[in-house]
Design a protein around this motif. Sequence first.
Motif, PDB file in Angstrom:
ATOM      1  N   UNK A 177      31.954  22.855 -14.193  1.00 54.79           N
ATOM      2  CA  UNK A 177      32.824  24.032 -14.300  1.00 54.79           C
ATOM      3  C   UNK A 177      32.308  25.127 -13.377  1.00 54.79           C
ATOM      4  N   UNK A 178      33.212  25.724 -12.651  1.00 57.47           N
ATOM      5  CA  UNK A 178      32.822  26.734 -11.672  1.00 57.47           C
ATOM      6  C   UNK A 178      33.320  28.095 -12.105  1.00 57.47           C
ATOM      7  N   UNK A 179      32.725  29.121 -11.541  1.00 63.57           N
ATOM      8  CA  UNK A 179      33.177  30.477 -11.780  1.00 63.57           C
ATOM      9  C   UNK A 179      33.646  31.089 -10.469  1.00 63.57           C
ATOM     10  N   UNK A 180      34.036  32.341 -10.497  1.00 63.49           N
ATOM     11  CA  UNK A 180      34.591  32.982  -9.311  1.00 63.49           C
ATOM     12  C   UNK A 180      33.543  33.212  -8.231  1.00 63.49           C
ATOM     13  N   UNK A 181      32.283  33.278  -8.610  1.00 61.65           N
ATOM     14  CA  UNK A 181      31.222  33.539  -7.643  1.00 61.65           C
ATOM     15  C   UNK A 181      30.650  32.274  -7.032  1.00 61.65           C
ATOM     16  N   UNK A 182      31.185  31.120  -7.405  1.00 61.29           N
ATOM     17  CA  UNK A 182      30.643  29.852  -6.917  1.00 61.29           C
ATOM     18  C   UNK A 182      31.705  29.114  -6.133  1.00 61.29           C
ATOM     19  N   UNK A 183      31.257  28.390  -5.100  1.00 58.96           N
ATOM     20  CA  UNK A 183      32.177  27.604  -4.288  1.00 58.96           C
ATOM     21  C   UNK A 183      32.389  26.208  -4.856  1.00 58.96           C
ATOM     22  N   UNK A 184      31.588  25.837  -5.861  1.00 58.83           N
ATOM     23  CA  UNK A 184      31.723  24.516  -6.453  1.00 58.83           C
ATOM     24  C   UNK A 184      32.901  24.496  -7.412  1.00 58.83           C
ATOM     25  N   UNK A 185      33.621  23.414  -7.426  1.00 62.87           N
ATOM     26  CA  UNK A 185      34.758  23.282  -8.320  1.00 62.87           C
ATOM     27  C   UNK A 185      34.888  21.859  -8.801  1.00 62.87           C
ATOM     28  N   UNK A 186      35.573  21.679  -9.898  1.00 59.81           N
ATOM     29  CA  UNK A 186      35.759  20.355 -10.455  1.00 59.81           C
ATOM     30  C   UNK A 186      37.033  19.738  -9.914  1.00 59.81           C
ATOM     31  N   UNK A 187      37.213  18.458 -10.196  1.00 57.20           N
ATOM     32  CA  UNK A 187      38.424  17.762  -9.773  1.00 57.20           C
ATOM     33  C   UNK A 187      39.650  18.338 -10.454  1.00 57.20           C
ATOM     34  N   UNK A 188      39.496  18.767 -11.710  1.00 63.62           N
ATOM     35  CA  UNK A 188      40.626  19.352 -12.428  1.00 63.62           C
ATOM     36  C   UNK A 188      41.110  20.623 -11.745  1.00 63.62           C
ATOM     37  N   UNK A 189      40.176  21.490 -11.342  1.00 60.62           N
ATOM     38  CA  UNK A 189      40.555  22.727 -10.659  1.00 60.62           C
ATOM     39  C   UNK A 189      41.265  22.412  -9.349  1.00 60.62           C
ATOM     40  N   UNK A 190      40.757  21.420  -8.622  1.00 58.79           N
ATOM     41  CA  UNK A 190      41.387  21.055  -7.349  1.00 58.79           C
ATOM     42  C   UNK A 190      42.799  20.525  -7.565  1.00 58.79           C
ATOM     43  N   UNK A 191      42.982  19.681  -8.586  1.00 57.79           N
ATOM     44  CA  UNK A 191      44.318  19.136  -8.855  1.00 57.79           C
ATOM     45  C   UNK A 191      45.290  20.229  -9.284  1.00 57.79           C
ATOM     46  N   UNK A 192      44.832  21.118 -10.159  1.00 53.11           N
ATOM     47  CA  UNK A 192      45.709  22.201 -10.617  1.00 53.11           C
ATOM     48  C   UNK A 192      46.048  23.158  -9.477  1.00 53.11           C
ATOM     49  N   UNK A 193      45.087  23.405  -8.601  1.00 46.66           N
ATOM     50  CA  UNK A 193      45.355  24.279  -7.457  1.00 46.66           C
ATOM     51  C   UNK A 193      46.383  23.658  -6.524  1.00 46.66           C
ATOM     52  N   UNK A 194      46.277  22.346  -6.309  1.00 45.62           N
ATOM     53  CA  UNK A 194      47.250  21.659  -5.460  1.00 45.62           C
ATOM     54  C   UNK A 194      48.650  21.725  -6.061  1.00 45.62           C
ATOM     55  N   UNK A 195      48.749  21.500  -7.366  1.00 44.80           N
ATOM     56  CA  UNK A 195      50.053  21.577  -8.023  1.00 44.80           C
ATOM     57  C   UNK A 195      50.614  22.997  -7.974  1.00 44.80           C
TER      58      UNK A 195
ATOM     59  N   UNK B 181      50.034  25.306  -5.677  1.00 43.07           N
ATOM     60  CA  UNK B 181      50.496  25.592  -4.317  1.00 43.07           C
ATOM     61  C   UNK B 181      51.814  24.879  -4.015  1.00 43.07           C
ATOM     62  N   UNK B 182      51.957  23.649  -4.527  1.00 43.38           N
ATOM     63  CA  UNK B 182      53.204  22.916  -4.296  1.00 43.38           C
ATOM     64  C   UNK B 182      54.378  23.592  -4.996  1.00 43.38           C
ATOM     65  N   UNK B 183      54.139  24.081  -6.220  1.00 47.65           N
ATOM     66  CA  UNK B 183      55.215  24.763  -6.953  1.00 47.65           C
ATOM     67  C   UNK B 183      55.588  26.071  -6.260  1.00 47.65           C
ATOM     68  N   UNK B 184      54.586  26.803  -5.768  1.00 45.99           N
ATOM     69  CA  UNK B 184      54.877  28.045  -5.050  1.00 45.99           C
ATOM     70  C   UNK B 184      55.680  27.782  -3.782  1.00 45.99           C
ATOM     71  N   UNK B 185      55.329  26.719  -3.066  1.00 43.24           N
ATOM     72  CA  UNK B 185      56.071  26.389  -1.851  1.00 43.24           C
ATOM     73  C   UNK B 185      57.501  25.984  -2.178  1.00 43.24           C
ATOM     74  N   UNK B 186      57.681  25.183  -3.244  1.00 39.67           N
ATOM     75  CA  UNK B 186      59.029  24.791  -3.645  1.00 39.67           C
ATOM     76  C   UNK B 186      59.857  26.011  -4.025  1.00 39.67           C
ATOM     77  N   UNK B 187      59.236  26.936  -4.743  1.00 40.46           N
ATOM     78  CA  UNK B 187      59.961  28.147  -5.148  1.00 40.46           C
ATOM     79  C   UNK B 187      60.380  28.979  -3.938  1.00 40.46           C
ATOM     80  N   UNK B 188      59.493  29.111  -2.961  1.00 39.46           N
ATOM     81  CA  UNK B 188      59.830  29.904  -1.770  1.00 39.46           C
ATOM     82  C   UNK B 188      60.949  29.244  -0.964  1.00 39.46           C
ATOM     83  N   UNK B 189      60.929  27.908  -0.864  1.00 38.86           N
ATOM     84  CA  UNK B 189      61.992  27.216  -0.128  1.00 38.86           C
ATOM     85  C   UNK B 189      63.334  27.350  -0.844  1.00 38.86           C
ATOM     86  N   UNK B 190      63.310  27.286  -2.172  1.00 35.97           N
ATOM     87  CA  UNK B 190      64.563  27.450  -2.922  1.00 35.97           C
ATOM     88  C   UNK B 190      65.119  28.858  -2.738  1.00 35.97           C
ATOM     89  N   UNK B 191      64.241  29.847  -2.693  1.00 36.20           N
ATOM     90  CA  UNK B 191      64.699  31.217  -2.467  1.00 36.20           C
ATOM     91  C   UNK B 191      65.345  31.370  -1.091  1.00 36.20           C
TER      92      UNK B 191
END
Length: 232
Positions: free
Chosen positions: A131-149, A151-161
């Motif tokens: 588990x990582x915090x805001x002051x650390x560059x290390x992150x777990x696989x869960x954080x990476x997967x959620x971040x990817x999802x 970003x994808x949702x934000x991109x989809x929302x912007x394209x729909x707009x």
Amino acid sequence: MKAPARDTQPQRSLYSYAHAVARRRFKSKQNKLIRQVFPKYDLLGWYSIGTHPTESDMAVHKQILNHNESPLFIQLNPLINPSLAKDLPLHVYESVVDLVDGSNTHKFAKQKYKIETGEAERIALDHVATASNQDSDRGSTLIANLTTQRNAIKMLHSRIQILKAYVRDVENGTIPRDHELMRQIASICQRLPAMNSTEFQQKILSDYNDILLGSYLAAITKGASAINEPRN
């Protein structure tokens, strides 16, 4: 005259025996209730904490033998430093019978084990372990997967707009109508799920009721267990 001294040892022994019998009866009744709710499940063993098995653990293990001929005993060691340990701080034991001084004696025998995990469990454990915090560059696989999802949702929302703005400008006459582009937009709209449909509302309401029912049953079970738990 002084009253004769009374030996209270038999009373303590009688109380200990009665308390042990009451606990056994309670556990037996509890096991019967669990079997009624989960008929396909069986008692595989029990667990405790400590650095090594003790006589008290063996006494409890002998009681479990009444429900399972070969139960497992898992001992968790809370004193192990997690930063230095390579394996999980637990040991699995089985009871064996040895002949000591002409009598059968139960002993614990350490067993090897292998942990089988699914993808969801692996991601969750990796997130807990790294588990990582805001002051650390290390992150777990869960954080990476959620971040990817995210970003994808934000991109989809912007394209729909952007598509909504184009259709709005076409309807207002601001820009000329492109029939080919409008057909592509209509095709995209048909792919998107209709969140306000009757079927969707019924499905989400059914899932919501199932979750509430599970929460209510868990609360009732916890309250009933607290009421039935004998007081020392």
